[in-house]
Write an enzyme that holds these catalytic residues in place. Structure first.
Site, PDB file in Angstrom:
ATOM      1  N   THR A 105     -14.024  87.068 -53.844  1.00  0.00           N
ATOM      2  CA  THR A 105     -13.377  87.057 -55.163  1.00  0.00           C
ATOM      3  C   THR A 105     -11.995  87.684 -55.090  1.00  0.00           C
ATOM      4  O   THR A 105     -11.044  87.195 -55.710  1.00  0.00           O
ATOM      5  CB  THR A 105     -14.249  87.784 -56.203  1.00  0.00           C
ATOM      6  OG1 THR A 105     -15.510  87.112 -56.289  1.00  0.00           O
ATOM      7  CG2 THR A 105     -13.595  87.802 -57.571  1.00  0.00           C
ATOM      8  N   CYS A 106     -11.864  88.750 -54.319  1.00  0.00           N
ATOM      9  CA  CYS A 106     -10.572  89.433 -54.209  1.00  0.00           C
ATOM     10  C   CYS A 106      -9.523  88.502 -53.602  1.00  0.00           C
ATOM     11  O   CYS A 106      -8.403  88.409 -54.100  1.00  0.00           O
ATOM     12  CB  CYS A 106     -10.713  90.688 -53.352  1.00  0.00           C
ATOM     13  SG  CYS A 106     -11.960  91.835 -53.975  1.00  0.00           S
ATOM     14  N   GLN A 107      -9.896  87.811 -52.537  1.00  0.00           N
ATOM     15  CA  GLN A 107      -8.962  86.937 -51.830  1.00  0.00           C
ATOM     16  C   GLN A 107      -8.693  85.629 -52.580  1.00  0.00           C
ATOM     17  O   GLN A 107      -7.560  85.190 -52.670  1.00  0.00           O
ATOM     18  CB  GLN A 107      -9.488  86.622 -50.421  1.00  0.00           C
ATOM     19  CG  GLN A 107      -8.615  85.685 -49.622  1.00  0.00           C
ATOM     20  CD  GLN A 107      -7.230  86.240 -49.339  1.00  0.00           C
ATOM     21  OE1 GLN A 107      -7.062  87.423 -49.051  1.00  0.00           O
ATOM     22  NE2 GLN A 107      -6.219  85.401 -49.426  1.00  0.00           N
TER      23      GLN A 107
END
Length: 166
Positions: A60-62
């Protein structure tokens, strides 16, 4: 220290570890020397965004969180933002590599380590042994936006949500 709210002063003694971007260390496999980023001092006379993510290179972060800030650099600058500080519990070397993997070429967006979760624990925004997903906007030392995700996703901490509050 407790949860930051709109109108609060950004706390003192907050620092992160990071490796400044330099042309000599631009390759993802080159290391630099971590230095201290004194957020409390830096934030006193700037408009900045702190973006906390559970981990560098995580799905999700990337895929969902970081790209919005990278794609909206011009819009952030147009709103007066002078720096975006992306933090995670990862060490400064991993955070530096994550910045390089995302083609950042200057210090408008810096990738820093919230070592031992010192800052995130102090404001009560952790997710186990990781930073929680949140965003804080600071304008000349005053918090103008602070929101932590309570569900999966980037509804309140993504670039669109932050831009709407600037």
């Amino acid at each position: 220290m407790s949860v930051l709210e709109v109108g609060d002063s950004f706390p003192g003694n907050v620092s992160f570890g990071y490796i400044p971007f330099t042309p000599e260390t631009k390759d993802i496999t080159s290391c630099g020397i971590p230095i201290k980023f004194d957020a409390s001092t830096e934030f006193k006379d700037k408009k900045v965004i702190v973006v906390a993510v559970p981990g560098a290179f995580t799905p999700t972060c990337q895929a969902n969180h970081l790209p919005g800030f990278i794609e909206n650099v011009d819009a952030l600058k147009a709103k007066g933002v002078e720096k975006v500080v992306v933090i995670a519990s990862n060490d400064p070397f991993v955070m530096s590599a994550w910045g390089k993997a995302n083609y950042t070429k200057d210090d408008f967006i810096i990738f820093a380590s919230d070592s031992e979760l010192a800052f995130s624990k102090a404001i009560g925004w952790t997710m186990g042994d990781r930073t929680a997903r949140y965003a804080i906007a600071v304008d000349h030392g005053k918090v103008i936006y602070a929101a932590k995700e309570t569900e999966r996703g980037v509804d309140v901490s993504g670039a669109d949500a932050v831009l709407a509050k600037l």
